[in-house]
Scaffold this active site. Structure first.
Site, PDB file in Angstrom:
ATOM      1  N   LYS A   1       0.926  -1.146  -0.079  1.00 55.09           N
ATOM      2  CA  LYS A   1      -0.071   0.056  -0.041  1.00 55.09           C
ATOM      3  C   LYS A   1       0.833   1.155   0.172  1.00 55.09           C
ATOM      4  O   LYS A   1       1.522   1.491   0.939  1.00 55.09           O
ATOM      5  CB  LYS A   1      -0.688  -0.157   1.386  1.00 55.09           C
TER       6      LYS A   1
ATOM      7  N   GLU B   1       9.321   0.651  11.082  1.00 58.69           N
ATOM      8  CA  GLU B   1      10.131   1.649  10.830  1.00 58.69           C
ATOM      9  C   GLU B   1       9.443   2.946  11.156  1.00 58.69           C
ATOM     10  O   GLU B   1       8.869   3.305  10.196  1.00 58.69           O
ATOM     11  CB  GLU B   1      10.553   1.502   9.289  1.00 58.69           C
TER      12      GLU B   1
ATOM     13  N   CYS C   1      13.324  10.345   7.383  1.00 61.93           N
ATOM     14  CA  CYS C   1      13.120  10.063   8.977  1.00 61.93           C
ATOM     15  C   CYS C   1      14.435  10.011   9.505  1.00 61.93           C
ATOM     16  O   CYS C   1      14.451  10.532  10.644  1.00 61.93           O
ATOM     17  CB  CYS C   1      12.625   8.404   8.912  1.00 61.93           C
TER      18      CYS C   1
ATOM     19  N   GLU D   1       8.964  15.141  16.491  1.00 63.89           N
ATOM     20  CA  GLU D   1       9.896  14.902  15.361  1.00 63.89           C
ATOM     21  C   GLU D   1       9.104  16.033  14.582  1.00 63.89           C
ATOM     22  O   GLU D   1       7.940  15.812  14.045  1.00 63.89           O
ATOM     23  CB  GLU D   1       9.324  13.535  14.541  1.00 63.89           C
TER      24      GLU D   1
HETATM   25  P1  NAD Z   1       1.878   7.880   8.234  1.00 70.35           P
HETATM   26  O1  NAD Z   1       2.204   6.982   9.510  1.00 70.35           O
HETATM   27  O2  NAD Z   1       0.918   8.961   8.296  1.00 70.35           O
HETATM   28  O3  NAD Z   1       1.582   7.034   7.025  1.00 70.35           O
HETATM   29  C1  NAD Z   1       2.387   6.091   6.443  1.00 70.35           C
HETATM   30  C2  NAD Z   1       1.414   4.983   5.752  1.00 70.35           C
HETATM   31  O4  NAD Z   1       0.470   4.376   6.738  1.00 70.35           O
HETATM   32  C3  NAD Z   1       0.656   5.485   4.581  1.00 70.35           C
HETATM   33  O5  NAD Z   1       0.363   4.757   3.510  1.00 70.35           O
HETATM   34  C4  NAD Z   1      -0.641   5.686   5.167  1.00 70.35           C
HETATM   35  O6  NAD Z   1      -1.738   5.838   4.234  1.00 70.35           O
HETATM   36  C5  NAD Z   1      -0.676   4.479   6.157  1.00 70.35           C
HETATM   37  N1  NAD Z   1      -1.638   4.725   7.393  1.00 70.35           N
HETATM   38  C6  NAD Z   1      -2.121   5.704   7.786  1.00 70.35           C
HETATM   39  N2  NAD Z   1      -3.076   5.217   9.041  1.00 70.35           N
HETATM   40  C7  NAD Z   1      -3.056   4.082   8.940  1.00 70.35           C
HETATM   41  C8  NAD Z   1      -3.572   2.995   9.787  1.00 70.35           C
HETATM   42  N3  NAD Z   1      -4.412   3.329  10.846  1.00 70.35           N
HETATM   43  N4  NAD Z   1      -3.439   1.698   9.574  1.00 70.35           N
HETATM   44  C9  NAD Z   1      -2.413   1.262   8.590  1.00 70.35           C
HETATM   45  N5  NAD Z   1      -1.823   2.256   7.691  1.00 70.35           N
HETATM   46  C10 NAD Z   1      -2.185   3.460   7.928  1.00 70.35           C
HETATM   47  O7  NAD Z   1       3.335   8.486   7.921  1.00 70.35           O
HETATM   48  P2  NAD Z   1       3.619   9.518   6.685  1.00 70.35           P
HETATM   49  O8  NAD Z   1       3.285  10.838   7.279  1.00 70.35           O
HETATM   50  O9  NAD Z   1       3.385   9.120   5.468  1.00 70.35           O
HETATM   51  O10 NAD Z   1       5.234   9.438   6.904  1.00 70.35           O
HETATM   52  C11 NAD Z   1       6.260  10.239   7.731  1.00 70.35           C
HETATM   53  C12 NAD Z   1       6.776   9.373   8.869  1.00 70.35           C
HETATM   54  O11 NAD Z   1       7.479   8.091   8.249  1.00 70.35           O
HETATM   55  C13 NAD Z   1       7.604  10.189   9.693  1.00 70.35           C
HETATM   56  O12 NAD Z   1       7.200   9.999  11.045  1.00 70.35           O
HETATM   57  C14 NAD Z   1       9.092   9.458   9.252  1.00 70.35           C
HETATM   58  O13 NAD Z   1       9.948   9.927  10.267  1.00 70.35           O
HETATM   59  C15 NAD Z   1       8.592   8.096   9.233  1.00 70.35           C
HETATM   60  N6  NAD Z   1       9.606   7.219   8.186  1.00 70.35           N
HETATM   61  C16 NAD Z   1      10.267   6.394   8.994  1.00 70.35           C
HETATM   62  C17 NAD Z   1      11.289   5.863   7.922  1.00 70.35           C
HETATM   63  C18 NAD Z   1      12.129   4.592   8.809  1.00 70.35           C
HETATM   64  O14 NAD Z   1      12.744   3.582   8.166  1.00 70.35           O
HETATM   65  N7  NAD Z   1      12.369   4.441  10.048  1.00 70.35           N
HETATM   66  C19 NAD Z   1      11.285   6.060   6.609  1.00 70.35           C
HETATM   67  C20 NAD Z   1      10.549   7.055   6.181  1.00 70.35           C
HETATM   68  C21 NAD Z   1       9.904   7.812   6.911  1.00 70.35           C
END
Ligand code: NAD
Length: 476
Positions: free
Chosen positions: A169, A244, A278, A380
């Site tokens: 997804k 992650e 991240c 963050e």
């Molecule tokens: P997010 O958590 O809002 O969304 C991530 C994904 O999860 C999207 O596809 C979203 O549609 C989906 N999602 C949202 N609600 C959900 C739920 N209840 N159940 C399942 N899936 C759901 O994050 P974002 O804003 O897209 O990304 C930014 C975040 O990602 C930051 O916190 C960043 O640090 C983190 N990040 C971490 C890494 C790592 O490897 N540690 C890498 C990149 C980004």
């Protein structure tokens, strides 16, 4: 784009779609299907049916398809990078790097596939014991919008090489590049149902991936709060979970650091991808004795960053990816002024004028003089805002750096062996860099400690994370 289920590109069961827009202009790029639970169930079923044949192939036969796909991705890099910039916002040269990064990951797993094997032991009294590694079955991958191609690679590379099938997804604000990459994998020979792509909201598509009992593992990359929800949703089916999550990486600049190099490191570490990484440098701690000079040089370098549409020549930093992200950054920076806690050294607002009217732009921002408990240090901040604090020495820097619920990455900038030893030992993080930050080649295990997640991706042991052991004991 369409959903990819069982090798067919189709509309969502609901028949609905959503618009994917260019964050630099607000223009609509394409529609993507508004998938839902039913689509995830169809995708999981297709992946389940594809599993027997796919897992029966040799690791090399599977990984060869990834390798052919990598070649095609490199050939089409220019188009793929333009699509990535259009939907994500990053400058085109960062998009070119990311697309090459995706190809690197697939090639890396092709190389590793030759070494995939179990263990053997001859245990007197028990006979010959073989430890096989078996794929898990259908795996789910949920990814964010900030580095969609790289993160897709981190998940499909080890999962497919080891014989699993997958339901992926993408995020709603950057699904198009993932769809294009999936079609390249198909063209390279990936059988129907091995990789399925379902676009749509996290609340429906994401949650169904976490809950669906046919999906044996879910690998999630995103915010800490969402990760917690994914873990709760996955618990009843007792599925494996890799999380992650976010980070608030500290960068410590010691008094003997190469100042120009550290300034460049801070600029790249924080403002790459408009601060939406991240492992971006999210907190900067500089030794008192060099702080004035360091901050003066950093300010002048930050003010030289050219902000604009990522497709335009000479642009160093694009817009934020989405309006919610921009609103959050504006709120966080406004709070600094409202509470009179800290001082905006430069930036602090959206750029004005021609070209900035409709995009989600924000100026690269430096903030100094904050109290230790400022939200800019404790939360963050996912945008181009860098809070700077001064510290007396490494002891103070380590206390401040570790005073965070996150533990993803951290860096120390010094050539002093004693400081390097103490910092690499003392920093609570999944990865500690010395005189660099942000670099994550596929060869190194990547993931966080504390609130930054559970498990690791990348590195040779990613193959283990997508397999489980099965012991066979033979007594003749
Ligand atoms: P997010 O958590 O809002 O969304 C991530 C994904 O999860 C999207 O596809 C979203 O549609 C989906 N999602 C949202 N609600 C959900 C739920 N209840 N159940 C399942 N899936 C759901 O994050 P974002 O804003 O897209 O990304 C930014 C975040 O990602 C930051 O916190 C960043 O640090 C983190 N990040 C971490 C890494 C790592 O490897 N540690 C890498 C990149 C980004």
């Amino acid at each position: 784009m369409k959903l990819l289920i069982n090798g067919e590109w189709r509309d969502a069961a609901s028949g609905k779609a959503f618009a994917v827009r260019n964050p630099a202009t607000g223009d609509m790029l394409e529609e993507a299907p508004l998938g839902g639970e039913e689509d995830v169930r169809s995708a999981a079923e297709a992946a389940g049916e594809a599993f027997a044949d796919w897992s029966a192939k040799s690791p090399r036969a599977r990984a060869k398809i990834l390798f052919f796909a990598a070649e095609e991705v490199r050939r089409r890099n220019t188009d793929l990078a333009a699509l990535l910039t259009a939907e994500q916002g990053k400058p085109i040269r960062e998009a070119v790097d990311e697309i090459n990064g995706f190809a690197n990951i697939l090639e890396y797993y092709y190389a590793l596939s030759a070494g995939e094997r179990g263990e053997f032991a001859n245990l007197p009294g028990y006979g010959h014991t073989i430890v096989l590694r078996r794929p898990l079955g259908v795996c789910g991958a949920i990814i964010p919008w900030n580095m969609p191609a790289i993160i897709m690679g981190w998940k499909i590379g080890p999962a497919l090489t080891t014989g699993n099938t997958m339901v992926l997804k993408p995020a709603t604000t950057a699904p198009l590049t993932c769809g294009r990459l999936a079609s390249i994998l198909e063209g390279a020979g990936l059988p129907p149902g091995v990789l399925n792509v379902v676009t749509g909201p996290g609340e429906t598509v994401g949650r169904e991936i976490a809950r669906n009992p046919e999906i044996r593992k879910v690998s999630f990359t995103g915010e800490a709060g969402t990760g917690r929800q994914v873990a709760l949703d996955a618990a009843p089916a007792l599925k494996q979970v890799t999380l992650e999550l976010g980070g608030s990486d500290p960068m410590i600049v010691c008094d003997d650091a190469d100042i120009p190099m550290a300034v460049e490191g801070a600029v790249r570490g924080r403002f790459y991808n408009c601060g939406q990484t991240c492992t971006a440098v999210k907190r900067l701690y500089v030794f008192d004795s060099i702080a004035d000079e360091f901050i003066r040089r950093l300010r002048s370098r930050v003010e030289s960053i050219v902000v604009g549409n990522g497709m335009d020549r000479g642009v160093d930093m694009g817009p934020l990816n989405n309006p919610a992200g921009l609103e959050r950054v504006v709120r966080e920076v406004d709070a600094v002024c409202e509470h009179r806690d800290g001082e905006i050294v430069t930036g602090g607002q959206a750029p004005r004028g021609e070209g900035y009217e409709r995009g989600f732009f924000f100026l690269p921002t430096l903030v100094a003089g904050l109290s230790h408990d400022s939200p800019l240090f404790s939360e963050e901040v996912f945008g181009p805002v860098l809070p700077v604090a001064t510290v007396a020495d490494l002891d103070e820097a380590l206390i401040r750096a570790n005073d965070s619920r996150y533990g993803l990455g951290a860096s120390v900038w010094t050539r002093n062996a004693d400081l390097i030893a103490r910092a690499t030992e003392g920093l609570e993080a999944g990865i500690v860099w010395v005189n660099q930050h942000l670099k994550i080649p596929p060869e190194v295990p990547f993931g966080g400690t504390k609130g930054s997640g559970i498990g690791r991706e990348n590195g040779s042991r990613a193959l283990e994370a997508y397999t489980e052991e099965k012991v066979v004991m033979i007594r003749l």
